[in-house]
Scaffold this motif. Sequence first.
Motif, PDB file in Angstrom:
ATOM      1  N   UNK A  54       0.851  -1.190   0.000  1.00 42.89           N
ATOM      2  CA  UNK A  54       0.000   0.000   0.000  1.00 42.89           C
ATOM      3  C   UNK A  54       0.884   1.236   0.000  1.00 42.89           C
ATOM      4  N   UNK A  55       1.436   1.479  -1.159  1.00 40.68           N
ATOM      5  CA  UNK A  55       2.410   2.558  -1.236  1.00 40.68           C
ATOM      6  C   UNK A  55       1.763   3.923  -1.168  1.00 40.68           C
ATOM      7  N   UNK A  56       0.601   4.036  -1.746  1.00 40.15           N
ATOM      8  CA  UNK A  56      -0.046   5.343  -1.796  1.00 40.15           C
ATOM      9  C   UNK A  56       0.144   6.021  -3.139  1.00 40.15           C
ATOM     10  N   UNK A  57       0.788   5.360  -4.076  1.00 35.20           N
ATOM     11  CA  UNK A  57       0.997   5.974  -5.382  1.00 35.20           C
ATOM     12  C   UNK A  57      -0.291   5.976  -6.184  1.00 35.20           C
ATOM     13  N   UNK A  82      -6.034   3.722 -14.650  1.00 31.37           N
ATOM     14  CA  UNK A  82      -5.822   4.502 -13.445  1.00 31.37           C
ATOM     15  C   UNK A  82      -5.328   3.513 -12.405  1.00 31.37           C
ATOM     16  N   UNK A  83      -4.219   3.823 -11.763  1.00 32.30           N
ATOM     17  CA  UNK A  83      -3.676   2.873 -10.784  1.00 32.30           C
ATOM     18  C   UNK A  83      -3.617   3.511  -9.413  1.00 32.30           C
ATOM     19  N   UNK A  84      -4.009   2.735  -8.435  1.00 29.50           N
ATOM     20  CA  UNK A  84      -3.865   3.170  -7.054  1.00 29.50           C
ATOM     21  C   UNK A  84      -3.024   2.116  -6.345  1.00 29.50           C
ATOM     22  N   UNK A  85      -2.032   2.530  -5.644  1.00 26.98           N
ATOM     23  CA  UNK A  85      -1.054   1.614  -5.044  1.00 26.98           C
ATOM     24  C   UNK A  85      -0.482   0.709  -6.130  1.00 26.98           C
TER      25      UNK A  85
END
Lengths: 602, 609
Positions: free
Chosen positions: B347-350, B412-415
């Motif tokens: 869960x990097x937050x990117x 669209x990418x989350x984490x």
Amino acid sequence: MSQPLGVANEDAIKLTGAERKAVRQRSFRLLAALALPQKKMFALTVLLVLVSNAARVALPLLIAFAIDSTLPAVREGNWAALGLTGGAYILCAVTAGVMLSWYINAAARISQAMLLDLRLRVFRHTQRLSLEFHESYTSGRIISRQTSDLETLRELLDQGVSELASSCVFIVFTLASIFMLDWQSGIIVCFAAIPVTGLFYWYQSRSEVLYRESRVVSAKVISTFVETMTGIRAVKAFRREKANDQNYADLAEQYRANNVKSFNLFGILQPGLVLLGNLTVAGLLAFGGFRILDGTMQVGVMVALLLASKRIFQPMDEIAMFYSSLQSATAALEKVSGLLEEEPTVKEPPAPRSIEQVRGELAFKDAVFGYGDGPVIMDRFDLSIPAGQTVAVVGQTGAGKSTLAKLIARFYDLRSGSLTLDGVAIKDLSNEQLRRHVVMVTQEAFLFSGSVAENIALGRPGASLQEIQDAAKAVGAHQFILDLPDGYDTDVNKRGGRVSAGQRQLISFARAFLADPAVLILDEATSSLDIPSERAVQHGLQTLLGNRTALIIAHRLSTVQIADRVLVVHGGKIVEDGSPQQLIADGGRFAALHKAWQDSLV
Amino acid sequence: MARRKNAGNQEAIPLSTTLKRLKPFVAPVLPRLIGGFFCALGAGIVALAIPQVLAKLVNEVLHYNGASGEVWFAVSIIAALGFLEALLIFLRRQFVLKPAAGVETDMRIHFYQHLQRLPVSFHERWGSGQLLSRSMSDLSLLRRWLAFGAMMLIVDTVTVITGLTLMFFHSWILGLLFLLGSIPIAIKAYHFRNDFRAASRLSQDQAGDLATAVEESVHGIRVIKAFGRGRDMYEGFNAQAKSLQETELSKARTLASFLLTVVAVPEVILGIGLVIGIAQVAAGTLSVGSLVAFFAIAAVIAIPVEAMGMLLGMTLSTKTALDRHFEVMDAVNDITSPDSPATPGEFTGAVELEHVRFSYPDEAGRARPILADINLEIRPGETMALVGITGSGKSTLLNLVPRLHDATAGTVKVHGMDVRDWDLEKLRTEIAVAFEDTTLFSTTIRENVLMGAPAGLDEQQREALLAEALDVAQAQFAYSLADGVETLIGEEGLSLSGGQRQRIALARAIAAQPRVLVLDDPLSALDVRTEEAVTQRLRAVLEGTTTLVVAHRPSTVMLADRVALLRDGRIDAVGSHAHLLSTNEHYRYVIASLDDDEQESQIPSEVNR
Ligand SMILES: Nc1ncnc2c1ncn2[C@@H]1O[C@H](COP(=O)(O)OP(=O)(O)OP(=O)(O)O)[C@@H](O)[C@H]1O
Ligand SMILES: Nc1ncnc2c1ncn2[C@@H]1O[C@H](COP(=O)(O)OP(=O)(O)OP(=O)(O)O)[C@@H](O)[C@H]1O
Ligand SMILES: [Mg+2]
Ligand SMILES: [Mg+2]
């Protein structure tokens, strides 16, 4: 009479005796008021039903006549008698049909006229009611009054008031025939009215509470539904779906449980009446049976009596159904009439004054204001704005800027003190005059579903497309509108969801531009705009403002540059008042604000 | 001003198709419904039998000088039949009403659940009034039809067919005549079906639109009052209500003319039959008994025949109501969790957008989509400001991150994981949003702020969270309201000031404690001072939270580590505020309030684009 209750105890199910009486009465009054204009139509439908039924009753009689009299005549070669009887039969058949269809049309006309009447009354009234009311009475409730409550009235009317009348006539005639056959038996049938009345009374006292509860619960179901759909973005973003599912399911379940309870109650009334009817017949049979034994009654009379007394209970079913719908509609009208009973807190003056030529001079004197019966928000202030001045109002959030603006637009009335426009108290101006001369662009840019053009034209209904476009051009909205798929005819969707936040503000702005009032109030009308658009709007404003009075609320002090005067509001008070230059020189709050703002610029 | 929309495709769906769809709901309660049907049939038979039995008893059992036991015998038979009739009626209701109400409620709840899951794009098109009418009145129509209409239609049909058979039995000529009479009725019924169905559908749609109009008139009450447009609104509503009235009346006319046929035609035929019958009796080809029996049966079936007209109308209304219901139930939800959602490794937050393309449905096929080719990478823990002119698509872009809309192309990418591979709920737990128009709910401030709060907190933790969120958003004013955080804030929070509302919405986003925060112009309604205070506190909180914030003002940009400039559906430039200011002319155009010459004196201009 005491103070009307209004919607105060709307969610209460158990009422005190006095409250109950008040709400029942207002409910019946409303029903009567709706029915009264239709009285001629009612009379007509009753007549139609009676004629139609009479024609139908004639049919079996004609058959009997045909067999008893026409047949022997035909046997004697009198064929004309047969033609006559056949003709009479067909005539009655057609009459019955025509009257019936006429009756259905007439009944629909009554029902629809009453519904339309009520619908419009409620709409007009809710539009009249002040914002204060709308802030606590949610739209879901109003929708529920306008939909499901009205639906119950419709059910009542569809149940057939006229059929009820014809049922009563039927009962009276049948009873009379029983009396003619045997008066003693007639009295026995009359005695049956006692338990029947008792049963109805029992039903009424139980169902009243249930139906009242049903209205309260259905309003909750509807409000929840509407609020979810209106706030669906937030629902999704904050993952409320499951919690909402649960909540809504509970409410829907409650609604179902309540419905089942009232069905069950009716499920006792209906068979109860049938049972009473049958027992009456059995009673008559016992009474008559012994008289046959001792020879004081004829068998033929007895059969006729029994059949008639069985028939007399047949319309009871319809009466019961009607009664139940009446209970349900009364409960609904209790709520609707409560809403109608609410008086706007901002009242239209009984004898409005008018101003010949509005200049736009505003003056508050000793004004005190607070929302509802909440704390005082604006405490004792005087303010006078000469005609034609452009005033900027600044201050911290929650200071009372919008409140000041809303007072001028007469969304609310002062608690004490006065507010005048050109020396006339705005309370004394007719709503129409006031709205023509004082226009406010609210902080929330609300668009209605409909085209862009229609939304702008709200500022001045009847404006030509050219005028609409000119207004849009003046605020710099023309270009983006042309870029929409259908230009000015593009539907902006519900709440203007089709256009961006800034575009919504531009359209609202164009609307005010088109309205062309003497006093213009702009409450944060450019907050969602980018800087170039804001600049374009300001440019438009300068030409628009010309010599009209303007009150501009803005957090972006760029707007202040075009103002003649600045008011700083703080904690509900006007703490600074002067020209921008002067206030900056004085080094007070405004100077500090201005500095902070300047620093934030690049 | 509200328009009729979603008028539904009027192409006829066959009745049987519509009814089949009820199966999953009705199947479990079918035994009860059948039980109810037999009770109804039984009650009908008993009701018919009682007069016969009465006549028989009086004629054959009772006589002069008989025993009193005979009277009691007759009385008890009638009383028993009377009980039986009442009991059967009671049982019919018991059997039928509860399950019918159950079906209604089940379908209502399903409807709501389905609606909540349908994408935002669906809700943009549909007014809530229209949806409401489908959930309330349409389904209660179904309940009534199930409990009463359908059953009586069957009972009546059975009665009529039995009656007809018996009529043939007594005189085939008269029976045939009677059957001939049903031809005009059948023709009429066919037209009636089409007309009534269309009118019924129209009236239901109009009623829905009327509800939508009511809703708008209440939500827009401020604008209406501000412009004094109450009268115009009233007139618009009046026109709409009148056209609904007109539809209802035409529905009644259709029904009335059908009933005219149904009542008059059989009776006219009977009139002719009477003439023929009498002639036949006179000629000796028919017995008087048969003639009498024939007419007795005709009298009995006249009532159900007429009732069938009404019931047919009811059935048609129910059918169109169901069509409306299923129309919404059939709306496809194209934003759902995948069958087997993945979990990101870390869960990097990117947050990354790669070649993202997006256009709204009604813009499809336009040369230039709103978002043409977006490439943007927000590093873990970074705060990125998104800047662009009004209508450039900033909010649209933001909506793609929590998947309120789906990108037309690109990812669209989350984490680091495609949002379409996420479990939807998990994804949205990672992200909190503050919308540009604050969507608050009419409950307490506490409820509003804690709406998205992590699950499983105890009372104390929730309290602490609330306090912190309010503090960061500079919404301490909440404590000084009449009932503190328990204050009810009115519909959509309209009893708060604009800035107060916005801060509560901000607090709500913060209280969700997300790893990714999406803020759409969150400070627009705040004064400079408060804005400064919020900005300061937010900066501290945003440490470690990836944030995408739309900004119209330099002051909001100050929150950000980097700024992305959106222009013509592309990210035009990314960089620090100062950098963009000095390198990008469009950026200066969008964000700089100072005139060019003023700027010149402040920053060394190096226009090199
Ligand atoms: N309808 C209302 N009912 C009750 N209280 C209200 C209502 N509207 C505003 N208030 C309260 O009145 C005070 C002043 O609100 P107002 O809207 O005038 O502030 P404002 O100066 O316009 O602030 P902002 O810049 O945030 O819009 C606030 O404390 C607010 O909570
Ligand atoms: N639901 C929608 N259907 C079709 N088009 C839409 C819809 N919502 C927005 N648009 C269009 O998409 C464009 C981008 O809108 P968006 O709301 O993303 O702009 P924005 O950059 O957020 O602007 P603002 O600064 O005014 O908030 C606008 O031109 C708008 O007209
Ligand atoms: Mg305000
Ligand atoms: Mg936006």
